[in-house]
Motif scaffolding. Structure first.
Motif, PDB file in Angstrom:
ATOM      1  N   GLU A  98       0.826  -1.113   0.095  1.00 41.25           N
ATOM      2  CA  GLU A  98      -0.063   0.074  -0.254  1.00 41.25           C
ATOM      3  C   GLU A  98       0.757   1.221   0.011  1.00 41.25           C
ATOM      4  OE1 GLU A  98      -3.427   1.946   2.746  1.00 41.25           O
ATOM      5  OE2 GLU A  98      -3.098  -0.161   2.831  1.00 41.25           O
ATOM      6  N   ALA A  99       0.734   2.363  -0.886  1.00 40.88           N
ATOM      7  CA  ALA A  99       1.299   3.323  -1.175  1.00 40.88           C
ATOM      8  C   ALA A  99       1.541   4.133   0.184  1.00 40.88           C
ATOM      9  CB  ALA A  99       0.773   4.261  -2.422  1.00 40.88           C
ATOM     10  N   LYS A 100       0.538   4.395   0.989  1.00 37.82           N
ATOM     11  CA  LYS A 100       0.432   5.158   1.920  1.00 37.82           C
ATOM     12  C   LYS A 100       1.551   4.514   3.247  1.00 37.82           C
ATOM     13  CE  LYS A 100      -1.041   8.648   4.413  1.00 37.82           C
ATOM     14  NZ  LYS A 100      -0.772  10.159   3.979  1.00 37.82           N
ATOM     15  N   LYS A 101       1.433   3.415   3.222  1.00 37.97           N
ATOM     16  CA  LYS A 101       2.329   2.692   4.098  1.00 37.97           C
ATOM     17  C   LYS A 101       3.767   2.848   3.644  1.00 37.97           C
ATOM     18  CE  LYS A 101      -1.002  -0.421   5.964  1.00 37.97           C
ATOM     19  NZ  LYS A 101      -1.613  -1.677   6.392  1.00 37.97           N
ATOM     20  N   ILE A 102       4.059   2.591   2.708  1.00 39.02           N
ATOM     21  CA  ILE A 102       5.253   3.019   2.017  1.00 39.02           C
ATOM     22  C   ILE A 102       5.859   4.403   2.353  1.00 39.02           C
ATOM     23  CG2 ILE A 102       6.935   2.974  -0.006  1.00 39.02           C
ATOM     24  CD1 ILE A 102       5.343   0.945  -1.229  1.00 39.02           C
ATOM     25  N   GLU A 103       4.935   5.407   1.942  1.00 38.82           N
ATOM     26  CA  GLU A 103       5.093   6.757   2.378  1.00 38.82           C
ATOM     27  C   GLU A 103       5.653   6.978   4.028  1.00 38.82           C
ATOM     28  OE1 GLU A 103       3.234  11.352   1.142  1.00 38.82           O
ATOM     29  OE2 GLU A 103       2.049   9.500   1.499  1.00 38.82           O
ATOM     30  N   THR A 104       4.913   6.452   4.827  1.00 40.70           N
ATOM     31  CA  THR A 104       5.043   6.463   6.263  1.00 40.70           C
ATOM     32  C   THR A 104       6.102   6.033   6.680  1.00 40.70           C
ATOM     33  OG1 THR A 104       2.516   6.342   6.633  1.00 40.70           O
ATOM     34  CG2 THR A 104       3.896   5.832   8.410  1.00 40.70           C
ATOM     35  N   TRP A 105       6.686   4.751   6.167  1.00 44.37           N
ATOM     36  CA  TRP A 105       8.105   4.332   6.324  1.00 44.37           C
ATOM     37  C   TRP A 105       9.050   5.088   5.666  1.00 44.37           C
ATOM     38  CZ3 TRP A 105      11.733   2.465   2.871  1.00 44.37           C
ATOM     39  CH2 TRP A 105      12.784   1.888   3.361  1.00 44.37           C
ATOM     40  N   VAL A 106       9.212   5.797   4.807  1.00 40.35           N
ATOM     41  CA  VAL A 106      10.104   6.579   4.264  1.00 40.35           C
ATOM     42  C   VAL A 106      10.188   7.950   5.140  1.00 40.35           C
ATOM     43  CG1 VAL A 106      10.644   8.351   2.470  1.00 40.35           C
ATOM     44  CG2 VAL A 106       9.841   6.117   1.767  1.00 40.35           C
ATOM     45  N   ASN A 107       8.948   8.467   5.568  1.00 42.11           N
ATOM     46  CA  ASN A 107       8.898   9.704   6.445  1.00 42.11           C
ATOM     47  C   ASN A 107       9.588   9.562   7.850  1.00 42.11           C
ATOM     48  OD1 ASN A 107       8.043  11.222   4.353  1.00 42.11           O
ATOM     49  ND2 ASN A 107       5.842  10.871   5.064  1.00 42.11           N
ATOM     50  N   PHE A 113      17.517   8.148   2.522  1.00 35.50           N
ATOM     51  CA  PHE A 113      18.089   7.362   1.593  1.00 35.50           C
ATOM     52  C   PHE A 113      17.040   7.238   0.290  1.00 35.50           C
ATOM     53  CE2 PHE A 113      19.653   5.299   5.541  1.00 35.50           C
ATOM     54  CZ  PHE A 113      21.199   5.839   5.284  1.00 35.50           C
ATOM     55  N   PHE A 114      15.661   7.426   0.664  1.00 36.65           N
ATOM     56  CA  PHE A 114      14.342   7.182  -0.433  1.00 36.65           C
ATOM     57  C   PHE A 114      13.442   8.351  -0.233  1.00 36.65           C
ATOM     58  CE2 PHE A 114      15.913   3.155   1.161  1.00 36.65           C
ATOM     59  CZ  PHE A 114      16.067   2.397   0.055  1.00 36.65           C
ATOM     60  N   ILE A 115      12.994   8.543  -1.297  1.00 34.59           N
ATOM     61  CA  ILE A 115      11.694   9.372  -1.435  1.00 34.59           C
ATOM     62  C   ILE A 115      10.481   8.553  -1.965  1.00 34.59           C
ATOM     63  CG2 ILE A 115      12.336   9.835  -3.820  1.00 34.59           C
ATOM     64  CD1 ILE A 115      11.753  12.947  -3.177  1.00 34.59           C
ATOM     65  N   PHE A 116       9.537   9.338  -1.582  1.00 29.28           N
ATOM     66  CA  PHE A 116       8.253   8.616  -2.108  1.00 29.28           C
ATOM     67  C   PHE A 116       7.725   9.510  -3.105  1.00 29.28           C
ATOM     68  CE2 PHE A 116       3.688   7.391  -2.004  1.00 29.28           C
ATOM     69  CZ  PHE A 116       3.794   6.097  -2.314  1.00 29.28           C
ATOM     70  N   GLU A 119       3.591   9.425  -7.938  1.00 27.36           N
ATOM     71  CA  GLU A 119       3.003   8.507  -8.733  1.00 27.36           C
ATOM     72  C   GLU A 119       3.169   6.954  -8.008  1.00 27.36           C
ATOM     73  OE1 GLU A 119       7.374   8.558 -10.352  1.00 27.36           O
ATOM     74  OE2 GLU A 119       5.585   9.967  -9.482  1.00 27.36           O
ATOM     75  N   SER A 120       3.173   7.357  -6.367  1.00 29.28           N
ATOM     76  CA  SER A 120       2.993   6.146  -5.654  1.00 29.28           C
ATOM     77  C   SER A 120       4.270   5.245  -5.859  1.00 29.28           C
ATOM     78  CB  SER A 120       1.864   5.613  -5.700  1.00 29.28           C
ATOM     79  OG  SER A 120       0.762   6.355  -5.489  1.00 29.28           O
ATOM     80  N   LYS A 121       5.589   5.632  -6.045  1.00 28.88           N
ATOM     81  CA  LYS A 121       6.601   4.710  -6.104  1.00 28.88           C
ATOM     82  C   LYS A 121       7.783   5.177  -5.260  1.00 28.88           C
ATOM     83  CE  LYS A 121       5.161   2.990  -9.928  1.00 28.88           C
ATOM     84  NZ  LYS A 121       4.750   1.503 -10.142  1.00 28.88           N
ATOM     85  N   LEU A 122       8.349   4.174  -4.741  1.00 27.44           N
ATOM     86  CA  LEU A 122       9.586   4.373  -3.991  1.00 27.44           C
ATOM     87  C   LEU A 122      10.695   4.587  -4.578  1.00 27.44           C
ATOM     88  CD1 LEU A 122      10.617   4.134  -0.812  1.00 27.44           C
ATOM     89  CD2 LEU A 122      10.596   1.737  -1.301  1.00 27.44           C
TER      90      LEU A 122
END
Length: 375
Positions: A98-107, A113-116, A119-122
């Motif tokens: 799920e995109a929202k959960k990936i975004e939360t993990w990044v933040n 190291f990463f950006i969300f 277009e919902s891509k890690l």
């Protein structure tokens, strides 16, 4: 290694929607299928070897469905360095969580190291140094376990041509870390898909004990049963008063991938009373060989003369004893180290089987094309 997983789709074929990968029992892989399920269910890792079209990916994907796993599929041929390997992992995760959960993990954890992306891509940040790339790699492997726990499902990574990373991972640091981290994470497994040529790269894996399943060519009886069942769904069958089925079986030599390609082409033709004649089978075989001709010509240009000569000999005159005095004299082969070097070279390229399988060509349509070329 040579990758010859080529399939040309004609305009008519696009309209054909045959599900040729189902009924695994009918294509003679039920024992292997059950073993894969057992290994994945027990948090095991696996190496599956076979030629292109032997059904490696299909078996793993369906087995993963059986154990309720999420599949991350990565082609390591595209991993030209560590950074690209990380990017391929991020793409696979983005497609399955799920995109929202990936975004939360990044933040919360990985913004260094990463950006969300919108277009919902890690995405991996640009201009990271080697130390930062390594840190990104480690936390990304940890993310796999977090993803599994959140989804309450197993995660299975399918890695095709995994030994390719050794072209840049000279000291096996990335490989060993990857294997150790995945092994340490419950509910995360990896399956390495290798060609018969790549199998040699795994013989020294004493540090990473892993079960190996080899997909050998199917018997003619099993493939004939599968073909009949598939054609029956289209109200077609091989003319029993002709050599149609035998021509089909002789062409594919137990390779399910080639068999699928020919069945798809056969299903596009017009038939009288649904009977497939030997002329029609020969027609689709000739069409396949014509479409593959440029690929095969390019392949021969990459081979040394000694390997081309031996490949042609084995295509025209198969033998399980190419080192015998009689075979050498019959075909004018070089003795000793030169012959053994050609045998080893062709095995490492995945073009012929080893002694256990009789040194025959691993790609049936290539053998047929060579025979026609030399006739």
């Amino acid at each position: 290694m040579f990758s010859l997983a080529v399939r040309t789709i004609t305009r008519d074929e696009k309209a054909v929607n045959l599900d040729l990968s189902t009924s695994l029992e009918l294509i003679g892989r039920s024992l292997e299928f059950q073993r894969i399920i057992e290994i994945l269910a027990q948090d095991g890792d696996l190496l599956i070897t076979g030629v292109a079209g032997s059904g490696r990916r299909t078996l793993v994907r369906v087995a993963a469905q059986e154990v309720g796993a999420v599949v991350l599929d990565i082609d390591c041929i595209r991993a030209i360095d560590g950074e690209r390997f990380i990017q391929l992992l991020t793409e696979a995760i983005s497609q399955n969580w799920e995109a929202k959960k990936i975004e939360t993990w990044v933040n919360q954890t990985a913004s260094e190291f990463f950006i969300f992306h919108a277009e919902s891509k890690l995405k991996l940040l640009h201009s990271l140094n080697q130390k930062q790339l390594w840190q990104a790699f480690i936390i990304l492997l940890e993310l796999l376990q977090m993803m599994s726990a959140d989804l309450d499902r197993r995660v299975v990574l399918i890695l095709q041509s995994f030994p390719h990373i050794r072209s840049w991972d000279r000291h096996s640091l990335w490989e060993s870390t990857f294997r150790q981290e995945v092994k340490a994470h419950p509910h995360v497994s990896y399956v390495l898909l290798a060609t018969i040529g790549e199998t040699n790269h795994h013989t020294d894996d004493h540090s990473y004990p892993i079960e190996t399943i080899q997909l050998v060519p199917l018997s003619k009886d099993i493939l004939a049963l599968w073909a009949r069942e598939i054609l029956h769904t289209e109200k077609l069958k091989f003319d029993p008063h002709s050599q149609a089925l035998q021509i089909f079986l002789d062409a594919v030599q137990g390779n399910i991938g080639d068999a699928m390609a020919l069945i798809r082409r056969l299903s596009t033709l017009e038939y009288v009373q649904g009977l497939i004649t030997e002329q029609q089978v020969q027609q689709v075989v000739e069409g396949m060989l014509k479409d593959l001709s440029m690929t095969y010509e390019s392949l021969l240009m990459l081979l040394p003369a000694s390997q081309i000569h031996l490949l042609e000999c084995l295509a025209v005159d198969p033998t399980d004893k190419p080192q015998s005095k009689e075979y050498i004299q019959k075909h004018g082969l070089s003795r000793g180290g030169s012959l053994q070097g050609a045998l080893t070279g062709l095995q490492n390229k995945g073009l012929i089987y080893n002694a256990e399988q009789g040194y025959r060509l691993a790609l049936p349509l290539l053998a047929l094309w060579l025979k026609q070329r030399l006739s």
